[in-house]
Design a protein around this motif. Structure first.
Motif, PDB file in Angstrom:
ATOM      1  N   TYR A 127      27.060  39.462  86.759  1.00 58.68           N
ATOM      2  CA  TYR A 127      28.285  38.764  86.372  1.00 58.68           C
ATOM      3  C   TYR A 127      28.061  37.269  86.443  1.00 58.68           C
ATOM      4  O   TYR A 127      27.296  36.780  87.279  1.00 58.68           O
ATOM      5  CB  TYR A 127      29.446  39.165  87.285  1.00 58.68           C
ATOM      6  CG  TYR A 127      29.932  40.571  87.054  1.00 58.68           C
ATOM      7  CD1 TYR A 127      30.662  40.892  85.911  1.00 58.68           C
ATOM      8  CD2 TYR A 127      29.642  41.572  87.961  1.00 58.68           C
ATOM      9  CE1 TYR A 127      31.101  42.190  85.690  1.00 58.68           C
ATOM     10  CE2 TYR A 127      30.081  42.865  87.752  1.00 58.68           C
ATOM     11  CZ  TYR A 127      30.806  43.164  86.615  1.00 58.68           C
ATOM     12  OH  TYR A 127      31.228  44.452  86.395  1.00 58.68           O
ATOM     13  N   GLU A 128      28.736  36.535  85.564  1.00 52.73           N
ATOM     14  CA  GLU A 128      28.570  35.084  85.518  1.00 52.73           C
ATOM     15  C   GLU A 128      29.922  34.401  85.364  1.00 52.73           C
ATOM     16  O   GLU A 128      30.804  34.882  84.664  1.00 52.73           O
ATOM     17  CB  GLU A 128      27.650  34.693  84.359  1.00 52.73           C
ATOM     18  CG  GLU A 128      27.274  33.226  84.357  1.00 52.73           C
ATOM     19  CD  GLU A 128      26.177  32.909  83.353  1.00 52.73           C
ATOM     20  OE1 GLU A 128      25.913  31.723  83.148  1.00 52.73           O
ATOM     21  OE2 GLU A 128      25.594  33.849  82.788  1.00 52.73           O
ATOM     22  N   ILE A 129      30.087  33.267  86.043  1.00 49.32           N
ATOM     23  CA  ILE A 129      31.279  32.433  85.908  1.00 49.32           C
ATOM     24  C   ILE A 129      31.114  31.561  84.671  1.00 49.32           C
ATOM     25  O   ILE A 129      30.103  30.874  84.522  1.00 49.32           O
ATOM     26  CB  ILE A 129      31.472  31.553  87.153  1.00 49.32           C
ATOM     27  CG1 ILE A 129      31.622  32.418  88.405  1.00 49.32           C
ATOM     28  CG2 ILE A 129      32.675  30.641  86.987  1.00 49.32           C
ATOM     29  CD1 ILE A 129      31.592  31.623  89.697  1.00 49.32           C
ATOM     30  N   VAL A 130      32.093  31.583  83.769  1.00 52.85           N
ATOM     31  CA  VAL A 130      31.999  30.809  82.525  1.00 52.85           C
ATOM     32  C   VAL A 130      33.312  30.070  82.276  1.00 52.85           C
ATOM     33  O   VAL A 130      34.340  30.392  82.870  1.00 52.85           O
ATOM     34  CB  VAL A 130      31.662  31.720  81.320  1.00 52.85           C
ATOM     35  CG1 VAL A 130      30.290  32.353  81.479  1.00 52.85           C
ATOM     36  CG2 VAL A 130      32.710  32.816  81.163  1.00 52.85           C
ATOM     37  N   GLU A 131      33.253  29.081  81.402  1.00 56.01           N
ATOM     38  CA  GLU A 131      34.430  28.342  80.936  1.00 56.01           C
ATOM     39  C   GLU A 131      35.263  27.803  82.092  1.00 56.01           C
ATOM     40  O   GLU A 131      36.453  28.072  82.213  1.00 56.01           O
ATOM     41  CB  GLU A 131      35.288  29.229  80.026  1.00 56.01           C
ATOM     42  CG  GLU A 131      34.582  29.627  78.745  1.00 56.01           C
ATOM     43  CD  GLU A 131      35.440  30.500  77.856  1.00 56.01           C
ATOM     44  OE1 GLU A 131      36.637  30.659  78.170  1.00 56.01           O
ATOM     45  OE2 GLU A 131      34.924  31.001  76.852  1.00 56.01           O
ATOM     46  N   VAL A 132      34.632  27.031  82.952  1.00 51.42           N
ATOM     47  CA  VAL A 132      35.320  26.435  84.099  1.00 51.42           C
ATOM     48  C   VAL A 132      36.059  25.171  83.660  1.00 51.42           C
ATOM     49  O   VAL A 132      35.486  24.311  82.990  1.00 51.42           O
ATOM     50  CB  VAL A 132      34.320  26.099  85.217  1.00 51.42           C
ATOM     51  CG1 VAL A 132      35.040  25.428  86.386  1.00 51.42           C
ATOM     52  CG2 VAL A 132      33.610  27.357  85.684  1.00 51.42           C
ATOM     53  N   GLN A 133      37.331  25.077  84.020  1.00 53.59           N
ATOM     54  CA  GLN A 133      38.133  23.887  83.744  1.00 53.59           C
ATOM     55  C   GLN A 133      38.638  23.313  85.068  1.00 53.59           C
ATOM     56  O   GLN A 133      39.227  24.014  85.860  1.00 53.59           O
ATOM     57  CB  GLN A 133      39.323  24.231  82.843  1.00 53.59           C
ATOM     58  CG  GLN A 133      38.935  24.804  81.486  1.00 53.59           C
ATOM     59  CD  GLN A 133      38.216  23.801  80.606  1.00 53.59           C
ATOM     60  OE1 GLN A 133      38.505  22.608  80.672  1.00 53.59           O
ATOM     61  NE2 GLN A 133      37.285  24.275  79.805  1.00 53.59           N
ATOM     62  N   GLY A 134      38.382  22.022  85.301  1.00 49.93           N
ATOM     63  CA  GLY A 134      38.869  21.367  86.506  1.00 49.93           C
ATOM     64  C   GLY A 134      37.897  21.365  87.652  1.00 49.93           C
ATOM     65  O   GLY A 134      38.227  20.941  88.753  1.00 49.93           O
ATOM     66  N   ALA A 135      36.676  21.822  87.437  1.00 47.42           N
ATOM     67  CA  ALA A 135      35.666  21.825  88.489  1.00 47.42           C
ATOM     68  C   ALA A 135      34.285  21.882  87.855  1.00 47.42           C
ATOM     69  O   ALA A 135      34.141  22.210  86.674  1.00 47.42           O
ATOM     70  CB  ALA A 135      35.865  22.999  89.440  1.00 47.42           C
ATOM     71  N   GLU A 136      33.302  21.580  88.651  1.00 47.61           N
ATOM     72  CA  GLU A 136      31.923  21.730  88.217  1.00 47.61           C
ATOM     73  C   GLU A 136      31.523  23.197  88.337  1.00 47.61           C
ATOM     74  O   GLU A 136      32.196  23.990  88.995  1.00 47.61           O
ATOM     75  CB  GLU A 136      31.000  20.859  89.078  1.00 47.61           C
ATOM     76  CG  GLU A 136      31.285  19.364  88.988  1.00 47.61           C
ATOM     77  CD  GLU A 136      31.005  18.806  87.615  1.00 47.61           C
ATOM     78  OE1 GLU A 136      30.075  19.290  86.945  1.00 47.61           O
ATOM     79  OE2 GLU A 136      31.722  17.889  87.202  1.00 47.61           O
ATOM     80  N   LEU A 137      30.402  23.527  87.721  1.00 43.81           N
ATOM     81  CA  LEU A 137      29.857  24.877  87.818  1.00 43.81           C
ATOM     82  C   LEU A 137      28.485  24.767  88.461  1.00 43.81           C
ATOM     83  O   LEU A 137      27.588  24.130  87.909  1.00 43.81           O
ATOM     84  CB  LEU A 137      29.741  25.523  86.431  1.00 43.81           C
ATOM     85  CG  LEU A 137      29.211  26.948  86.390  1.00 43.81           C
ATOM     86  CD1 LEU A 137      30.149  27.879  87.121  1.00 43.81           C
ATOM     87  CD2 LEU A 137      29.039  27.418  84.952  1.00 43.81           C
ATOM     88  N   LEU A 138      28.337  25.338  89.654  1.00 46.21           N
ATOM     89  CA  LEU A 138      27.046  25.311  90.329  1.00 46.21           C
ATOM     90  C   LEU A 138      26.135  26.334  89.661  1.00 46.21           C
ATOM     91  O   LEU A 138      26.285  27.537  89.874  1.00 46.21           O
ATOM     92  CB  LEU A 138      27.217  25.633  91.819  1.00 46.21           C
ATOM     93  CG  LEU A 138      28.029  24.647  92.645  1.00 46.21           C
ATOM     94  CD1 LEU A 138      28.121  25.112  94.091  1.00 46.21           C
ATOM     95  CD2 LEU A 138      27.434  23.252  92.576  1.00 46.21           C
ATOM     96  N   THR A 139      25.194  25.851  88.850  1.00 49.63           N
ATOM     97  CA  THR A 139      24.371  26.779  88.072  1.00 49.63           C
ATOM     98  C   THR A 139      23.557  27.703  88.969  1.00 49.63           C
ATOM     99  O   THR A 139      23.263  28.829  88.603  1.00 49.63           O
ATOM    100  CB  THR A 139      23.433  26.005  87.135  1.00 49.63           C
ATOM    101  OG1 THR A 139      22.665  25.072  87.916  1.00 49.63           O
ATOM    102  CG2 THR A 139      24.223  25.231  86.100  1.00 49.63           C
ATOM    103  N   GLY A 140      23.202  27.239  90.165  1.00 49.76           N
ATOM    104  CA  GLY A 140      22.437  28.085  91.072  1.00 49.76           C
ATOM    105  C   GLY A 140      23.261  29.192  91.692  1.00 49.76           C
ATOM    106  O   GLY A 140      22.711  30.137  92.246  1.00 49.76           O
ATOM    107  N   SER A 141      24.592  29.095  91.636  1.00 46.11           N
ATOM    108  CA  SER A 141      25.458  30.101  92.245  1.00 46.11           C
ATOM    109  C   SER A 141      26.520  30.607  91.282  1.00 46.11           C
ATOM    110  O   SER A 141      27.531  31.138  91.692  1.00 46.11           O
ATOM    111  CB  SER A 141      26.144  29.511  93.491  1.00 46.11           C
ATOM    112  OG  SER A 141      25.205  29.051  94.411  1.00 46.11           O
TER     113      SER A 141
END
Length: 196
Positions: A127-141
């Motif tokens: 599973y992957e977190i995508v389309e984040v609004q209002g925060a950064e996305l830690l690519t390592g996590s």
């Protein structure tokens, strides 16, 4: 620059292909997202290992840092793995879009692992977190891998005590494999330390 700069973008265009043809699309637009929220969305664990018979599995997601009064929204999607939904697992979470509002606020994806009673090998779900609004996305996590381990093959002695005559040339010790399987199985049997 540590300041919020919304709406910036960069456009690139292929001018010359070095003797080749320039075909469409020959333009690329790069949108730079910057709200300087000083927070990030991440899976708490990168990898989770479970057995088929362990039932429910929780994949926690946490907001790390301060969202500066904003609501952080994001979506989670499956991006890989060999496990088949509704055969190897079911998703108990009703939605794939989430909102977090405060530091260390959290949510989770909940799965139920299904036991088919036969040996089908180890499987995985990513599973992957995508389309984040209002925060950064830690690519390592930003992703989490769930490995479903299949323990549907079991070996057992068919008797706990076996009495044999000393005069026999060989001793035949019956070993049984339980449940069905479709692969070669190698058993390693050793003499116990407390043997006489």
């Amino acid at each position: 620059n540590k300041e919020a700069d919304p709406g910036r973008y960069l456009e690139l265009r292929i001018m010359d292909a070095g003797g080749g043809n320039v075909v469409e699309p020959s333009r690329c637009r790069i949108n730079i997202l910057d709200d300087e929220s000083q927070c990030a969305v991440a899976f708490v664990e990168k990898g989770i290992r479970v057995y088929e018979n362990e039932g429910e599995v929780v994949l926690p997601i946490r907001l790390e840092g301060t969202p500066s009064g904003r609501t952080v929204s994001f979506r989670v999607e499956r991006t890989g793995g060999s496990a088949v939904e509704d055969e190897d697992f079911t998703v108990k979470t009703s939605a794939w879009e989430f909102e977090l509002t405060a530091e260390n606020d959290s949510t989770a994806i909940v799965l139920e692992v299904m036991d088919d009673g036969v040996f089908t090998g180890d499987r995985s779900i990513v599973y992957e977190i995508v389309e984040v609004q209002g925060a950064e996305l830690l690519t390592g996590s930003s992703d989490c891998r769930v490995d479903i381990l299949d323990n549907d093959i079991a070996a057992t002695f068919t008797t706990a005590n076996l009495t044999v005559e000393e005069s026999g040339e060989f001793i035949y010790v019956p070993v049984q494999l339980t449940n069905s399987f479709n692969t070669n199985v190698t058993l390693n049997i050793a003499v116990a330390d407390n043997s006489t």
